[in-house]
Design a protein around this motif. Structure first.
Motif, PDB file in Angstrom:
ATOM      1  N   VAL A  28      -5.245  35.932 -29.735  1.00  0.00           N
ATOM      2  CA  VAL A  28      -5.132  36.909 -31.007  1.00  0.00           C
ATOM      3  C   VAL A  28      -4.142  38.323 -30.835  1.00  0.00           C
ATOM      4  O   VAL A  28      -3.438  38.894 -31.199  1.00  0.00           O
ATOM      5  N   LEU A  29      -4.403  38.317 -29.558  1.00  0.00           N
ATOM      6  CA  LEU A  29      -3.321  39.231 -28.597  1.00  0.00           C
ATOM      7  C   LEU A  29      -2.013  39.234 -28.810  1.00  0.00           C
ATOM      8  O   LEU A  29      -1.291  39.883 -28.356  1.00  0.00           O
ATOM      9  N   GLU A  30      -1.508  37.578 -28.730  1.00  0.00           N
ATOM     10  CA  GLU A  30      -0.367  37.329 -28.885  1.00  0.00           C
ATOM     11  C   GLU A  30       0.243  37.463 -29.724  1.00  0.00           C
ATOM     12  O   GLU A  30       1.859  37.790 -30.290  1.00  0.00           O
ATOM     13  N   SER A  31      -0.598  37.846 -30.599  1.00  0.00           N
ATOM     14  CA  SER A  31      -0.063  38.137 -32.618  1.00  0.00           C
ATOM     15  C   SER A  31       0.507  39.051 -32.134  1.00  0.00           C
ATOM     16  O   SER A  31       1.113  39.952 -33.905  1.00  0.00           O
ATOM     17  N   GLU A  32       0.119  40.411 -31.887  1.00  0.00           N
ATOM     18  CA  GLU A  32       0.231  41.709 -32.038  1.00  0.00           C
ATOM     19  C   GLU A  32       2.067  41.802 -30.911  1.00  0.00           C
ATOM     20  O   GLU A  32       1.892  41.233 -30.358  1.00  0.00           O
ATOM     21  N   GLU A  33       2.402  42.409 -32.214  1.00  0.00           N
ATOM     22  CA  GLU A  33       3.991  42.887 -31.105  1.00  0.00           C
ATOM     23  C   GLU A  33       4.657  44.185 -30.553  1.00  0.00           C
ATOM     24  O   GLU A  33       5.309  43.577 -29.479  1.00  0.00           O
TER      25      GLU A  33
END
Length: 72
Positions: A28-33
Motif C-alpha cells: 500500500v505504501l509503495e504506491s504512494e509517490e
C-alpha cells in the motif's frame, strides 16, 4: 566458544539492511509517490519493536545492580 565468536563477528559486520514492514503495508505504501509515509511507518514499527528490549534490558540491569551490591 570459537564458533560463537566467529558467528557474532560475522553477523555484526555483515548485516543486511531490512525493512520492518509487513507485505500488505509495504504494498500500500509503495504506491504512494512521496515515500515519506512509508519511511515514517517503518521507523514507527522499529520504535515499537525496540521498547520491549529496552524494558527487559533495564529490568535485568537493575536486578544485576541489586544482587551485585549485596555480594560486596
Amino acid at each position: 566458544m570459537k564458533h560463537k565468536s566467529i558467528f557474532f563477528l560475522f553477523s555484526f559486520f555483515f548485516f543486511l539492511k531490512s525493512n520492518a514492514q509487513c507485505a500488505m503495508c509495504r504494498a500500500v505504501l509503495e504506491s504512494e509517490e512521496g515515500m515519506t509515509a512509508a519511511e515514517g511507518i517503518n521507523d514507527g514499527i522499529v520504535y515499537l519493536m525496540a521498547i520491549p528490549y529496552i524494558l527487559v534490558g533495564g529490568i535485568i540491569f537493575f536486578i544485576y545492580r541489586k544482587y551485585g551490591t549485596l555480594k560486596k
